[in-house]
Structures are given as C-alpha cells and as structure tokens.
Design a protein around this motif. Structure first.
Motif, PDB file in Angstrom:
ATOM      1  N   UNK A  90       0.699  -1.037  -0.048  1.00  0.00           N
ATOM      2  CA  UNK A  90       0.004  -0.095   0.201  1.00  0.00           C
ATOM      3  C   UNK A  90       1.023   1.474   0.085  1.00  0.00           C
ATOM      4  N   UNK A 130      -8.992   1.719  -3.090  1.00  0.00           N
ATOM      5  CA  UNK A 130      -8.905   2.897  -2.445  1.00  0.00           C
ATOM      6  C   UNK A 130      -8.511   3.996  -3.043  1.00  0.00           C
ATOM      7  N   UNK A 190     -11.423   5.228  -5.549  1.00  0.00           N
ATOM      8  CA  UNK A 190     -12.668   5.872  -4.691  1.00  0.00           C
ATOM      9  C   UNK A 190     -12.155   7.280  -4.649  1.00  0.00           C
ATOM     10  N   UNK A 191     -11.099   7.457  -3.781  1.00  0.00           N
ATOM     11  CA  UNK A 191     -10.814   8.727  -3.661  1.00  0.00           C
ATOM     12  C   UNK A 191     -10.834   9.767  -4.638  1.00  0.00           C
ATOM     13  N   UNK A 244      -2.023  13.013   1.003  1.00  0.00           N
ATOM     14  CA  UNK A 244      -1.636  11.581   1.727  1.00  0.00           C
ATOM     15  C   UNK A 244      -0.513  11.431   2.560  1.00  0.00           C
ATOM     16  N   UNK A 302      -7.171   3.591  14.408  1.00  0.00           N
ATOM     17  CA  UNK A 302      -6.281   2.671  13.872  1.00  0.00           C
ATOM     18  C   UNK A 302      -6.943   1.183  14.115  1.00  0.00           C
ATOM     19  N   UNK A 336      -9.989   0.920  11.688  1.00  0.00           N
ATOM     20  CA  UNK A 336      -9.358   0.900  10.403  1.00  0.00           C
ATOM     21  C   UNK A 336      -9.241  -0.427  10.090  1.00  0.00           C
ATOM     22  N   UNK A 348     -10.345  -3.133   7.281  1.00  0.00           N
ATOM     23  CA  UNK A 348      -9.463  -3.624   6.239  1.00  0.00           C
ATOM     24  C   UNK A 348      -9.149  -5.131   6.211  1.00  0.00           C
ATOM     25  N   UNK A 381     -13.349   3.092   3.620  1.00  0.00           N
ATOM     26  CA  UNK A 381     -11.878   3.263   3.450  1.00  0.00           C
ATOM     27  C   UNK A 381     -11.254   4.397   3.918  1.00  0.00           C
ATOM     28  N   UNK A 382      -9.963   4.109   4.314  1.00  0.00           N
ATOM     29  CA  UNK A 382      -9.493   5.400   5.376  1.00  0.00           C
ATOM     30  C   UNK A 382      -8.314   5.929   4.583  1.00  0.00           C
ATOM     31  N   UNK A 383      -8.108   6.970   4.694  1.00  0.00           N
ATOM     32  CA  UNK A 383      -7.174   8.033   4.148  1.00  0.00           C
ATOM     33  C   UNK A 383      -6.419   8.675   5.020  1.00  0.00           C
TER      34      UNK A 383
END
Lengths: 426, 92
Positions: free
Chosen positions: A77, A124, A127-128, A213, B38, B41, B45, B54-56
């Motif tokens: 990731x 991910x 989607x953003x 990010x 966390x 999350x 996940x 979904x985490x950013x």
C-alpha cells in the motif's frame, strides 16, 4: 497401443474436461485423477511420488510464506500511495504506475499474490479520485501476466519449466524473457492510455487530496517491515546466484521463508501457514501424478513423435507451433495442466534428436504466460481480480475483458514470435 | 439515522453525503483516539469487503473516511465500540 496407455489417456481426458468445466474444484479433480492412475495400476505409488516436482512446490510454498508475512506490514500500500503521489494524483499516470508496479510485483512474486495485494489499493485510490476502478483492474490483470513472464518465479508455467530443465536458471529466464516483456509493456502502456484516458477523468481538488496523503501512516509494523525487506532482498539475491551456489530455487525460497519465520516467531508462522494456498499445491501434485501416467505408458513419447513428424523436425516450425498453440490453449484453458503435459513432450523431442531445444522452451514459456491475457478465464489472476471487482459492485464481464485482452494477447504473441525467430532461429 | 456525540476537546469530526457514500473528515487531537481510529481501520481492512469503509491518512492525525451508505451504521458502531464516540442513539 497398450491397454494401460488407453486407460491413462481416458483418465487424462476426463479429468482435463472436468477441470475445464469447473463443475468440481480443480484440485479435487486433479487429485482424483492422480489417485486413479495409481489405484488402477497404471503407475505405482513410488513412481508417482518420483514424478512430483518438489522444487516447484517448495518454491511456491516458500514465496507464499514470505509474501503473506510481508503483506501484513502495509509495504505494498505504501508503494502504491507513493506512486500515486509521484503521479501528482493524475488518474492516467496512476493507471500507468499501478500497472508497472503490478508487472514488477508479478515478476518478483507471483501473479495471484500480486493482484490480491494490488486490488484493495486500487479500490482505495480510485474511490478517492471518484473514477471507475475497472480500467485500472483490467490493465493490472494484463500487466501481471506480462510481468510474470519475465522471470523464473513470476508465473507457474515458468516455475515448472525452470524446475524441469536444470540449464534454465533464474538468470537464464531474465536474460531471455525479460527483454521481450519490457518491449511488450512499453507497447501496451500507450495503448492502455488510448483506451482508458477518457473514462478516468477527475477534478483538481480530488488530485490534491491524493497529494496530501501521508504514506508513512500506511506502514503498520516498521520492525516487521525491516525484517521482511532484509529477507526478501536476500531471497531475490539467492535466486540470482542459485546456480553459482549450487542451490535449487526451492531451497532459496524455503530458506528465505524459514529465516523470516525464525526472525518473526511462532505466532507469525501459524498465520503464514494458514495463508499458503494449499489447494494450489495439491492441484500441482495431482497434475504431476496425472501426467506421469501418460509419460510412463509412452503416450507422451508417441505424441512427441507425431509432433516431430508433423513439423518434420524443423525447429522454426516447431517453435512457432508451440508458441501459438500454448497461447491459444492458455487463453481458454488452465495453462498449468497444459504446461505439465508439454514439458515431458519437449523433453521427449530432445531424446528423439531435436538438438536445439532452447527456442522450444522459451516459446512454451512465452505462449503459456502471455496467452493467459487472452480471456478472463486465461489465468488465475484474471479470475481473482474479476471476482473481487464483481463482489464490490464493479463487474468485469467475459466480453468486456475479451475486447481488450484478446487483441493485446495476439499483439504480444506476434511480438514474441518475431523475438523468438530473430533471437534463436535465424 | 443515527445521532452521535464525541468529546470536542479530543476530536473534530464532520460528515457529508457524497453520492452513494458518506465522507467523514476526522481530526484526532488526542493520542489515545489515534490508536482507536487505527483499530477501527484494521477492523474494516481485515474483512472480506474492500469498499465498505476506506481510510485515508493525512499528516497531523487527520483522516478522511469514505463510508459506503450500507456500512454507515457499522462504521458508527465501530467508532462507539472503540470509544471514539461517547454516545450513539437512533433519531426518531
């Protein structure tokens, strides 16, 4: 033809048909087929065990353990987020970056593992950016099959070929297959852009949100990551040097896996073992025994004889036949049983006097790996991505994939034909 | 719909609808809540659904969370379970 040979062909064809039909899980079918070869006395148990290629199995298990532990750290990731930021949040550039990461990942790991790691990251990011994920996923399927072609450990057909032919080392695969995969990818990338650029437009604000990010937050366990990177590095170095060290590739992979487990402890080992794809491992075992029935009864030798008669022993014709036949077979069938059958056939051709087998092996590897791009059922990675995408409400239909995958597969096989011809046959 | 409360000394949280999703902007002002976020999350996940929540992560303990409408309640309850929220109730 002897009765035993006819029986072996019968079992093989029924099992092959059942694998294609996908009515029963392919592992169960292959193991039953292998079991029948032994139970009906076509081969004895000792011979069956002798035909199981433990180098292929060891290599697969070792890499599955290393990758499953590494995946827990968030490394993949992290790489994807960094790539997306370097692409300045631009969807087209991200599409290219993720495809190239997938290709590289597939070359160093295996296709299925790579796409399993890439798909959640893709969901991910897309989607953003509020762009459809399917263009990204289709390009990753294609890139994974091309990338997997580049090395001995990239794709099961290569693992099987490298394991069966001792002269074809890890370096030999890189020297012979990596150049053509780079050429194919370089030609594919602008095509991907042309096909998908209009579908993946986003706003400057959403691009900016990618740029902000914090990639460091993605790493979940820095200590484990350091251990994984050291072991992964040593293992890859081991692959490069395995011939020099007089070690089989399975010894390198399993050595790396157990070194990592030594460093990480018992709890990690228990979890890593649950993530080994035992169904795939037993599928291989079943196939090796199934094909051994054909080898021991002389069926493969007869097939090789007929192939030589058909091509009159001409290496150019034989290479091209193997390349194109493997590509079409792999596009519509499972390439693992196909390659398992072709390997002894090519070995038999060598014993019948075909002296230059090298182009035949590379033709088989190129055809079987690149052919997987032809249809959605051409490779396990394709089906896994389509399954994951469909489950999340973004179906990739057979036809939708075929429209892109099949022409690109044909293009890659044309390029591979030119490459094989000029490099080995002129 | 759900109504929720949190400690404004330790957390800033805004939600807005965006198509089929609900987007949360969360800013943790307390280290314990960062750990709690966390854990939430990890929860989403580690499950089999890749697009539910979904985490950013952004610098300075800021997070954007994109939640699919059908997982809105699950997400709010997970925040409550991990004590990110102090109170959750159904709106009548």
């Amino acid at each position: 033809m002897e009765q035993q040979a006819i029986l072996a062909i019968g079992i093989f064809l029924v099992i092959y048909a059942l694998i294609i039909s996908e009515k029963i899980h392919r592992t169960i079918v292959a193991m039953i087929g292998g079991g029948l070869m032994v139970a009906l006395g076509i081969i004895d148990q000792e011979t069956a065990i002798h035909h199981i290629d433990f180098n292929t199995l060891g290599l697969l298990i070792g890499m599955m353990i290393i990758v499953s532990v590494t995946a827990e750290t968030g490394l993949f990731k992290y790489i994807s987020v960094v790539a997306a930021k370097r692409a300045k949040g631009d969807p087209v550039r991200i599409l290219i970056s993720l495809a190239l990461i997938t290709a590289l990942g597939s070359a160093l790991l295996d296709n299925v593992t790579t796409v399993l790691l890439m798909v959640p990251v893709t969901f991910s990011i897309t989607r953003q950016l509020r762009v459809p994920p399917v263009p990204f996923l289709i390009t990753q399927i294609i890139a994974s099959n091309v990338g997997g072609t580049a090395t001995l450990i990239g794709d099961p057909p290569n693992i099987m070929i490298g394991s069966a032919v001792k002269e074809l080392t890890f370096m030999a695969f890189i020297e012979n297959l990596t150049p053509i995969t780079i050429i194919i990818l370089a030609i594919y990338v602008p095509i991907f852009v042309l096909i998908y650029r209009k579908q993946i437009q986003t706003t400057p604000e959403l691009k900016e949100s990618i740029m902000k990010l914090d990639e460091k937050e993605v790493i979940t366990d820095h200590k484990l990551l350091r251990k994984c990177l050291i072991v992964l590095g040593l293992t890859i170095l081991g692959f490069f040097m395995h011939q020099l060290l007089h070690l089989e590739s399975a010894t390198v992979a399993l050595g790396g896996a157990f070194l990592l487990l030594l460093l990480t402890g018992e709890h990690t080992m228990e979890e890593a073992f649950t993530k080994v794809e035992w169904m795939t491992i037993f599928f291989f075992i079943g196939l090796f025994v199934l094909v051994s029935g054909l080898i021991e009864t002389g069926v493969i030798a007869q097939l090789a004889e007929q192939a030589i008669e058909l091509t009159k022993g001409d290496v150019v014709v034989t290479s091209m036949l193997i390349l194109w036949l493997s590509a079409f077979a792999s596009a519509f069938l499972d390439n693992i049983p196909f390659v398992a059958t072709m390997i002894p056939m090519i070995q038999e051709m060598g014993q019948m006097g075909v002296s230059n087998l090298e182009p035949l092996w590379w033709s088989l590897a190129l055809g079987a790996c690149l052919g997987g791009n032809g249809t959605l059922i051409g490779a396990s990675a394709n089906l896994i991505v389509a399954g994951m995408s469909g489950k999340e409400g973004h179906p990739i239909t057979f036809i939708k994939y075929l429209k892109v995958g099949f022409p690109l597969m044909l293009l890659s096989i044309v390029l591979a034909s030119v490459y094989v011809y000029f490099r080995y046959l002129v | 719909m759900l109504r929720y409360e949190y400690d404004k000394q330790k957390l800033n949280m805004q939600e807005k609808a965006n198509g089929n999703d609900v987007e949360f902007d969360i800013h943790c002002l307390d280290g314990a809540l960062v750990e709690a976020i966390k854990r939430v999350q990890e929860l989403f996940e580690d499950n089999d659904v890749h697009t539910d929540v979904l985490f950013y992560a952004y610098p300075n303990h800021e997070y954007r969370v994109i939640v699919r409408q059908d997982y809105y309640v699950d997400f709010i309850l997970a925040l409550m379970k991990h004590r990110v929220l102090q109170r959750v109730e159904w709106m009548t």
